[in-house]
Design an enzyme around this catalytic site. Sequence first.
Site, PDB file in Angstrom:
ATOM      1  N   ARG A  94       8.097 -35.345 -34.405  1.00 61.66           N
ATOM      2  CA  ARG A  94       7.829 -36.766 -34.197  1.00 61.66           C
ATOM      3  C   ARG A  94       9.049 -37.613 -34.550  1.00 61.66           C
ATOM      4  NH1 ARG A  94       3.317 -33.996 -34.785  1.00 61.66           N
ATOM      5  NH2 ARG A  94       1.313 -34.781 -34.035  1.00 61.66           N
TER       6      ARG A  94
ATOM      7  N   ASP B  35      -3.799 -24.579 -38.715  1.00 62.93           N
ATOM      8  CA  ASP B  35      -2.764 -23.547 -38.601  1.00 62.93           C
ATOM      9  C   ASP B  35      -2.837 -22.515 -39.731  1.00 62.93           C
ATOM     10  OD1 ASP B  35      -1.790 -24.685 -36.301  1.00 62.93           O
ATOM     11  OD2 ASP B  35      -0.314 -25.918 -37.332  1.00 62.93           O
TER      12      ASP B  35
ATOM     13  N   GLY C 296       4.023 -25.790 -28.352  1.00 61.48           N
ATOM     14  CA  GLY C 296       3.000 -26.641 -27.751  1.00 61.48           C
ATOM     15  C   GLY C 296       3.202 -28.101 -28.120  1.00 61.48           C
TER      16      GLY C 296
END
Length: 433
Positions: A27, A314, A91
């Site tokens: 990000r 995760d 992803g």
Amino acid sequence: MTPLIAHPSPKFGGETDLPGDKSISHRALIFSALAEGTSKVTGLLVSDDVRATEEAVKAFGAHIERDTEGLLITGRDWESPSDPIDCGNSGTSARLLMGAAAGFEGLSARFIGDESLSSRPMGRVMTPLRRMGAVFTGDDTLPIDLVGAKLGGIDYASPVASAQVKSAILLAGLQTDAPVRVVEPHLSRDHTEVMLAQFGVDGAMDEVENGIAISLGDNRKLSATRIDVPGDPSSAAFAWAAGAMIPGASVTTRRVCVNATRTGFVEMLERMGAKVTLSNQTVLSGEPVADVTVAHDRLEPISLSAEEVPALIDEIPILACVAAMADGESVFEGIAELKVKESDRIGATAAGLIANGVTAAPGEDSLRIFGKGKVAGGRIISTRHDHRIAMAFLTLGLAAESAITVDNADPIATSFPDFTAIMRGLGGVITAR
Ligand code: S3P
């Protein structure tokens, strides 16, 4: 393919720093590349996935320099890259970049990825982005061609609690003045929302009947800023797990992100009986951080429900390994999303446990583990080209009765290239085959 062997490591413990958080690193690059002015990013994770995003934002026109502290990134309106955007195994790169690029009129880009990423669903971001006006050629999987278009607003109820879907929509929403709102069934990691505020864009979060609604405010212009990336709790999880599983162990990870949307795993360890302590709590670029200590104690089995999954999405493979060391039956429910990660993680986790003497029952949306307070180990597991499967079973090998071998440790480079060095530094015995 590089196999590695993790051996029983009774002297495990100590203190360590950790590399930067992967989600925040992606990000920081994307936001800086879109912002007006030059942003500074320190502590960025150096890994294959983050490198894919860095190369992509450069290809879209951002300028990146390095100084002694970190990266200086100058943003601009994105332009067509001359080559396909190669997202590798990542992803997050593919889905967030599609959203960020979708609203630049005249831009065209092809998104590609490795074999694993090319089998993962992209329709989950293309559907809402198309509804906003984005133009994609391609079906549910990479390669996908994007032609930037003028975007309108959206009020989207996402069927999955996915930070990647939410972030793709919010990033696309920066290129329109129209109302943009995403509702997710449960709150997923909120690093995009935190970072929007750091770059001067306002938004709102509300509890609504069908979940959590995130909306963008009127000001959608990103202004350059400084982002200091904290340590990654999803990488710390392996050191914490070893600390919880190995008798006598105590592990401290310094300056780790303890954002509540990411602390599900360490909370589970505490619920199972491990001793967890937070110290030196502070805030770094809007994200709460702390030194986290996890010490061994007798472990109880646990139940995991659907609304608890996003905060440890995760960490489920390593949580399953810890559950195998508890005494009794653990049940994980609402975990179907694991089937569309870097591998089918329900299947890969169950297969690795069963190979090493643990009774486990995988379902479509669930996993049951019948822990016996110890794991025999002694076998080789297939990582299925998945970094988190490789790291979970190497960590279990440190606590098992006999060594566990992973057939291929190469994928670890996607998220945590320092994994082996850091675990060895804490006393983990990991050798080449
Ligand atoms: C991520 C979100 C999660 C997570 C992935 C990183 C992110 O995926 O599994 O490793 O940075 O937004 P989903 O949002 O698809 O669950």
